[in-house]
Design a protein around this motif. Structure first.
Motif, mmCIF file in Angstrom:
data_model
loop_
_atom_site.group_PDB
_atom_site.id
_atom_site.type_symbol
_atom_site.label_atom_id
_atom_site.label_comp_id
_atom_site.label_asym_id
_atom_site.label_seq_id
_atom_site.Cartn_x
_atom_site.Cartn_y
_atom_site.Cartn_z
ATOM 1 N N LEU A 177 0.813 -1.208 0.000
ATOM 2 C CA LEU A 177 0.000 0.000 0.000
ATOM 3 C C LEU A 177 0.851 1.264 0.000
ATOM 4 O O LEU A 177 0.326 2.366 0.025
ATOM 5 C CB LEU A 177 -0.924 0.002 1.228
ATOM 6 N N SER A 178 2.149 1.083 -0.001
ATOM 7 C CA SER A 178 3.045 2.239 0.028
ATOM 8 C C SER A 178 2.923 3.027 -1.270
ATOM 9 O O SER A 178 2.699 2.482 -2.337
ATOM 10 C CB SER A 178 4.489 1.775 0.207
ATOM 11 N N SER A 179 3.079 4.333 -1.165
ATOM 12 C CA SER A 179 3.044 5.171 -2.367
ATOM 13 C C SER A 179 4.370 5.129 -3.106
ATOM 14 O O SER A 179 4.471 5.597 -4.246
ATOM 15 C CB SER A 179 2.720 6.616 -1.989
ATOM 16 N N GLY A 180 5.413 4.608 -2.445
ATOM 17 C CA GLY A 180 6.719 4.521 -3.095
ATOM 18 C C GLY A 180 6.751 3.421 -4.128
ATOM 19 O O GLY A 180 5.953 2.479 -4.107
ATOM 20 N N ARG A 181 7.699 3.546 -5.049
ATOM 21 C CA ARG A 181 7.835 2.538 -6.103
ATOM 22 C C ARG A 181 9.262 2.024 -6.147
ATOM 23 O O ARG A 181 10.203 2.684 -5.695
ATOM 24 C CB ARG A 181 7.433 3.124 -7.458
ATOM 25 N N VAL A 182 9.407 0.838 -6.739
ATOM 26 C CA VAL A 182 10.720 0.220 -6.903
ATOM 27 C C VAL A 182 10.867 -0.194 -8.364
ATOM 28 O O VAL A 182 9.863 -0.416 -9.052
ATOM 29 C CB VAL A 182 10.896 -1.017 -5.982
ATOM 30 N N PRO A 183 12.096 -0.317 -8.864
ATOM 31 C CA PRO A 183 12.281 -0.745 -10.251
ATOM 32 C C PRO A 183 11.850 -2.200 -10.426
ATOM 33 O O PRO A 183 12.054 -3.033 -9.542
ATOM 34 C CB PRO A 183 13.778 -0.583 -10.482
ATOM 35 N N SER A 184 11.273 -2.516 -11.564
ATOM 36 C CA SER A 184 10.976 -3.895 -11.929
ATOM 37 C C SER A 184 12.191 -4.457 -12.671
ATOM 38 O O SER A 184 13.087 -3.696 -13.071
ATOM 39 C CB SER A 184 9.756 -3.943 -12.849
ATOM 40 N N PRO A 185 12.268 -5.779 -12.884
ATOM 41 C CA PRO A 185 13.363 -6.313 -13.710
ATOM 42 C C PRO A 185 13.442 -5.624 -15.072
ATOM 43 O O PRO A 185 14.535 -5.341 -15.573
ATOM 44 C CB PRO A 185 12.995 -7.794 -13.841
ATOM 45 N N LYS A 186 12.282 -5.322 -15.659
ATOM 46 C CA LYS A 186 12.260 -4.619 -16.935
ATOM 47 C C LYS A 186 12.829 -3.211 -16.788
ATOM 48 O O LYS A 186 13.530 -2.712 -17.682
ATOM 49 C CB LYS A 186 10.813 -4.545 -17.449
ATOM 50 N N GLY A 187 12.543 -2.567 -15.654
ATOM 51 C CA GLY A 187 13.074 -1.235 -15.404
ATOM 52 C C GLY A 187 14.581 -1.235 -15.256
ATOM 53 O O GLY A 187 15.273 -0.344 -15.763
ATOM 54 N N TYR A 188 15.110 -2.243 -14.540
ATOM 55 C CA TYR A 188 16.560 -2.360 -14.410
ATOM 56 C C TYR A 188 17.206 -2.563 -15.776
ATOM 57 O O TYR A 188 18.257 -2.002 -16.087
ATOM 58 C CB TYR A 188 16.925 -3.535 -13.499
ATOM 59 N N ARG A 189 16.571 -3.405 -16.580
ATOM 60 C CA ARG A 189 17.137 -3.668 -17.907
ATOM 61 C C ARG A 189 17.161 -2.395 -18.750
ATOM 62 O O ARG A 189 18.149 -2.109 -19.433
ATOM 63 C CB ARG A 189 16.326 -4.758 -18.610
ATOM 64 N N TYR A 190 16.082 -1.616 -18.711
ATOM 65 C CA TYR A 190 16.054 -0.363 -19.472
ATOM 66 C C TYR A 190 17.152 0.563 -18.966
ATOM 67 O O TYR A 190 17.846 1.220 -19.759
ATOM 68 C CB TYR A 190 14.686 0.313 -19.335
ATOM 69 N N TYR A 191 17.336 0.614 -17.659
ATOM 70 C CA TYR A 191 18.372 1.451 -17.066
ATOM 71 C C TYR A 191 19.757 1.042 -17.565
ATOM 72 O O TYR A 191 20.562 1.880 -17.987
ATOM 73 C CB TYR A 191 18.303 1.349 -15.544
#
Length: 364
Positions: A61-75
């Motif tokens: 329920l946190s408003s914070g977000r974390v990178p997904s595996p796809k996000g890490y790959r894009y990075y």
């Protein structure tokens, strides 16, 4: 997918912040990290769009977000700036300047440096056996009842085994043994040596005194290459990663690292593989990431350095360090480096005199 410059900047800042803290990142945290002025509401909208693209994930329920595996790959593929700070480079260079020896020595040092400086687990996969051939076999007397078996390959790799005998063995038998083996086996691919040894066993028994014990000494040294297990360093570093606090997950990972077949299955059936550059690639497997950096040795055989850790790792620093270490290995043992050839010739020459490369007498 096409991201705007603002979305890329937000994603980059979020990945790098989460890498440091392991805590979900909210819009207010990102504001001071960006190079442009933007409201918290605008950032929240962009985060929602990045989540919709599958690059971010929301935790509970946190408003914070974390990178997904796809996000890490894009990075890694688009946003990362590979770096190695000057102090780290200077420290690594100093370590290498004091070390001389075989390819195994250099890869062992490299993996130790990787584990210590990244606080992750490192792996080295030696150059492929199929492309290596035998250069020289030696059996060096240490005492009347001890000798060192030495195997040297075309890539500069060496394998040593110390053996003790029940009764003394004459220098004549040692010389006849090594001469016969070098005459018949020089140039044979490493992966074929065990079979060729077995074919020679009857002739060996007829021509060489104490043949069985000498034969087994060489066979054991050769099998040191044949095992081919990935060499793993810094296993305990996994314990410090919050992503691996689950004991079943940690036990599974340790089992894979201990088993050659499981390890290669694990790294070759990955969910996602990204080529970072000509040397490096990223393998993503669930909540784990593996960064690998290739190095080439004499004969253009290829080995790999690897770092294993959570998806949340400092990719820029890890890759900067791995690239530098791979370059150092190639400077000594690379296919176009005559220094590597000289090092190999030194090993071969000194093997016959009971010395390792660098002049150290192993009979003392």
């Amino acid at each position: 997918m096409d991201l705007t410059k603002r979305q890329e900047a937000i994603l980059k800042s979020l990945v790098e912040r989460f890498t440091c803290t392991a805590e979900p990142v909210g819009s207010k945290t990102l504001i001071p990290l960006l190079d442009f002025s933007v409201s918290s509401a605008t950032i929240r909208n962009e985060l929602a769009l990045l989540e919709k693209e599958g690059l971010l994930e929301k935790t509970h329920l946190s408003s914070g977000r974390v990178p997904s595996p796809k996000g890490y790959r894009y990075y890694v593929e688009n946003l990362m700036e590979i770096s190695l700070d000057e102090s780290t480079e200077k420290a690594v260079r100093a370590i290498f300047s004091r070390r001389h020896g075989s390819l195994e020595d250099l890869t062992k040092i490299s993996c130790s440096i990787l584990s210590e400086m990244t606080h992750l687990t490192s792996v080295v996969i030696e150059p492929e056996q199929s492309r290596q051939t035998l250069v020289q076999l030696s059996l060096i007397p240490v005492s009347d009842r001890q000798a060192v078996a030495v195997v040297i390959t075309s890539s500069g790799q060496t394998e040593h085994r110390l053996f003790s005998f029940d009764n003394s063995i004459s220098l004549e038998d040692l010389k006849r043994c090594t001469d016969l083996l070098n005459e018949r086996l020089k140039g044979v691919p490493i992966e074929q040596l065990a079979d060729r040894f077995e074919e020679m066993r009857p002739e060996f028994a007829a021509d060489v005194g104490r043949s069985e014990v000498l034969f087994e000494a060489f066979m054991s040294a050769v099998m040191g290459f044949a095992s081919g297990n990935p060499k793993v360093y810094g296993r305990a570093n996994m314990l410090a990663q919050p992503e691996f606090t689950s004991m079943p997950r940690l036990e599974e990972l340790m089992r894979i690292l201990e088993n050659e077949r499981l390890f290669f299955e694990w790294t070759t059936t990955a969910d996602s593989v990204a080529a970072i550059d000509e040397r490096s690639k990223l393998i993503q497997i669930g909540d784990c990431s593996i960064v690998s950096s290739a190095f080439h040795t004499l004969g253009d055989e290829k080995g790999q350095l690897m770092v294993i850790g959570p998806n949340r790792m400092d990719y820029a620093r890890v890759l900067g360090l791995m690239d530098y270490l791979s370059e150092q290995i190639e400077k000594t043992f690379g296919p176009e480096n005559k220094g590597g050839q000289c090092e190999q010739e030194s090993v071969e020459k000194n093997a016959g005199s009971g010395k390792e490369a660098g002049g150290k007498d192993i009979r003392k």
